[in-house]
Write an enzyme that holds these catalytic residues in place. Structure first.
Site, PDB file in Angstrom:
ATOM      1  N   ARG A  27      65.992 -29.741 105.530  1.00 19.02           N
ATOM      2  CA  ARG A  27      66.345 -29.846 104.807  1.00 19.02           C
ATOM      3  C   ARG A  27      67.806 -29.877 105.903  1.00 19.02           C
ATOM      4  NH1 ARG A  27      66.990 -24.885 102.437  1.00 19.02           N
ATOM      5  NH2 ARG A  27      68.319 -25.698 100.881  1.00 19.02           N
TER       6      ARG A  27
ATOM      7  N   LYS B  11      73.359 -22.832  97.769  1.00 17.00           N
ATOM      8  CA  LYS B  11      73.567 -22.247  96.552  1.00 17.00           C
ATOM      9  C   LYS B  11      73.917 -20.891  96.225  1.00 17.00           C
ATOM     10  CE  LYS B  11      71.234 -25.779  93.582  1.00 17.00           C
ATOM     11  NZ  LYS B  11      69.722 -25.995  92.421  1.00 17.00           N
TER      12      LYS B  11
ATOM     13  N   GLU C 281      67.015 -27.825  90.330  1.00 17.74           N
ATOM     14  CA  GLU C 281      66.850 -27.169  89.266  1.00 17.74           C
ATOM     15  C   GLU C 281      69.145 -26.522  88.810  1.00 17.74           C
ATOM     16  OE1 GLU C 281      66.474 -22.783  90.757  1.00 17.74           O
ATOM     17  OE2 GLU C 281      65.651 -22.464  88.850  1.00 17.74           O
TER      18      GLU C 281
END
Length: 576
Positions: free
Chosen positions: A276, A286, A50
């Site tokens: 992850r 983020k 994104e």
RNA sequence: UGGCGCGUGGCUCAACGGUAGAGCACCUGACUCUGGAUCAGGGGGUUCCAGGUUCGAAUCCUGGCGCGCCAGCCA
């Protein structure tokens, strides 16, 4: 800000090196089985960032996985921006992301794709769902929807708008698209089951009204699909066979499958989740990285202390080291935390093989060689990389006055300290043996100069009589040295699990950056191109910072060398 | 007192019913013009626990325990 980087190593990343051990993990096992069974000719994967922030080392793991699997099985990997939320996304992020993936060394051909490329098709499929009675327009507010969703242990309740006619739903959805309603007035929801034990199946929102300019589609839309509605369908459009994502999407898979099942999509992708990347002393969120930048805890997304790709690049980490690291961490479903040291190991291994050696003194103290002729200068031939004979040699000036590292001298040497001390002989790397004859101090008792003698017979660094000093020191000719600022880095966070006990920002390491202002470097370092990392012998790896200017050099320390002396000292301290 | 997922040496992973192995980390020694690199060797695991199936279980079954994720109109 970002330096222009020389192209990465020519080896095709992602593709298995000829001598590489076969990489095996549960995802590659699944892909191999699908290929072997003839279900697919070759895998198609995608990396779906994104564009709401910069890529970090965690993304590198995903990039390496997606591109790696595709390359290893003769398939392909698309870059697809998941740009379904225009209020958070920016073109600048899109550009930075593409730059970073290229720098890492991956190639997606002309396949730069966007979920927004499919907005028309996605809308048509939403209408299809409405016409099938599987989606409805809900007039409830976000709060009302939350309140009626139920809890983890209690079922939700149906919206009063759940049983609208297909006609009414179609008209309302059309008017949502036309921009007739304000943000939040209505949403399109899937009609699944408000009592489903999996909360993601309790009539999830498919479209929401957002009056915002989209970086790519501009003002064409006033409704945008949610992640759940866009992702799987985009995969299907692209013919993605294996949609690899992280564990937190596991509970979304039933919805992913439900949508694929109820829509006339051209292919049937399969979502597979893996853990992850987590790293000690590091935060890979983020949201947090954005705060570090916006609140000024670091100087920017590419601050050398940031775990972003751009930060690691500015720090001097080679792309190959990051790729190697991504290959070493493994792919599994266990939530895990990798030791930061593994990243350093991967990077050191590459740098040891590829980085040219130079001399640089961070904390200079002058030595004067009393029996070396005043005014004499000679040029010595010094190897550029002992690990790589093809790296050649370079000339380095030697003279009567030199800088050496202050900590390479001890007036009263502790046990196991092998370096310079009064009366002791050491080797100056690639030059001569010198013996310390006396120490000059200022009034405060600080050593300001060391007087030495040298043995002319040891030119080049070897003694004809075979004697061997226990230490070899790096040095720079005082008459030729160029001054520089050197920035030393330590972990951004002071504990391995930042935020584990309270406020994450309280765990910021106040000493994550140390600026050394009076380093003395060999003159060849003055015109080292940006993006190149060299080894300052015995100290570590360093790279020019973009802040560097002619006459005002700035270097970043990428990593130290492995330091067993530090370990010995630490042990001594504990024992003492 | 919901659903889903995960538990193997300090860390990350392998072993896919046949008697636990690798990389990193750690320790020792050799070598060395980087206290680096390299090479050789070493220590370290009741495979979360308890039952069960089996000639045989880290692998299969049952029940626990622990941890993670999910109640955004974020992704």
């Amino acid at each position: 800000m970002t330096p222009e980087i020389p192209s990465p190593s020519p080896a095709l990343p992602g593709a298995p090196a000829p001598d590489a051990p076969e990489r095996r993990d549960f995802i590659r096992d699944i892909v191999a089985a699908d290929v072997a069974a003839g279900r697919i000719p070759a895998p198609v994967t995608r990396f779906p960032p994104e564009p709401n922030g910069y890529l970090h080392i965690g993304h590198a793991k995903s990039i390496a996985l997606n591109f790696g699997v595709a390359a290893e099985f003769g398939g392909r990997c698309n870059l697809r921006f998941d740009d379904t939320n225009p209020v958070k996304e920016e073109q600048a992020y899109i550009d930075a992301i593409e730059h970073d993936i290229r720098w890492l060394g991956y190639d997606w051909g002309a396949r730069t794709l966007h979920a927004s490329d499919y907005f028309d098709q996605l809308y048509a499929w939403a209408v299809h769902l409405v016409e099938s009675g599987l989606a409805y327009v809900d007039d409830q507010s976000a709060d009302q929807i939350r309140e009626t969703r139920g809890t983890l242990t209690e079922p939700g309740t149906n919206s009063p708008f759940r049983d609208r006619s297909v006609e009414e739903n179609r008209e309302l959805f059309e008017r949502m698209r036309a921009g007739e309603f304000p943000n939040g007035a209505r949403v399109l929801r899937a009609r699944i089951d408000m009592a489903a034990p999996n909360i993601n199946l309790r009539d999830p929102v498919l479209y929401r009204i957002v009056h915002a300019r989209h970086p790519r589609t501009g003002d064409a839309w006033s409704i945008y699909p949610t992640y759940d509605f866009a992702h799987g369908q985009s995969d299907a459009i692209e013919g993605v066979t294996h949609s690899l994502c992280t564990l937190e999407f596991e509970v979304h898979r039933p919805l992913y499958d439900w949508l694929i099942e109820h829509l006339p999509v051209p292919s049937r992708p399969r979502q597979i989740e893996f853990a992850r990347l987590n790293l000690t002393y590091t935060v890979l969120s983020k949201r947090v990285l954005l705060r570090l930048v916006s609140e000024g805890h670091v100087r920017g997304w590419d601050d050398p202390r940031m775990p972003t790709i751009s930060g690691l690049r500015r720090r001097g980490f080679p792309a190959e080291g990051i790729r190697d690291f991504a290959g070493m961490v493994g792919v599994a479903k266990t939530d895990s935390v990798i030791e930061y040291g593994l990243l350093e190991y991967a990077v050191r291994t590459v740098l040891n093989r590829t980085a040219q050696r130079r001399f640089g003194v961070l904390d200079p103290v002058r030595i004067v060689i009393e029996n070396y002729p005043e005014g004499q200068v000679e040029s010595l031939d010094v190897g550029n990389n002992p690990e790589d004979p093809t790296a050649g040699t370079r000339p380095v000036e030697f003279g009567r006055e030199l800088w050496i590292e202050r900590e390479d001298f001890a007036e009263d040497p502790p046990p196991k300290f092998f370096r310079l001390a009064p009366g002791r002989e050491v080797r100056l790397r690639n030059a001569y043996f010198v013996t310390c004859t006396s120490v000059v101090k200022d009034q405060a008792g600080r050593v300001v100069e060391l007087r030495c003698t040298y043995d002319p017979a040891t030119r080049g660094g070897d003694a004809p009589d075979g004697r061997r000093p226990k230490a070899t020191l790096h040095w720079v000719s005082a008459a030729h040295a160029v001054p520089a600022e050197v920035r030393l880095y330590d972990q951004l966070f002071s504990r391995p699990d930042p935020g584990a006990e309270g406020d994450l920002f309280a765990d910021l390491n106040p000493d994550s950056e140390t600026i050394v202002r009076n380093a003395m470097l060999e003159p060849s370092l003055a015109d080292l191109p940006g993006g190149e990392t060299v080894q300052f012998e015995r100290l570590g790896y360093f790279t020019p910072d973009p802040d560097s200017a002619p006459g005002a050099l700035v270097f970043n320390r990428t990593l130290t060398l492995k330091d067993t002396w530090a370990k010995v000292q630490a042990k001594g301290a504990v024992g003492a």
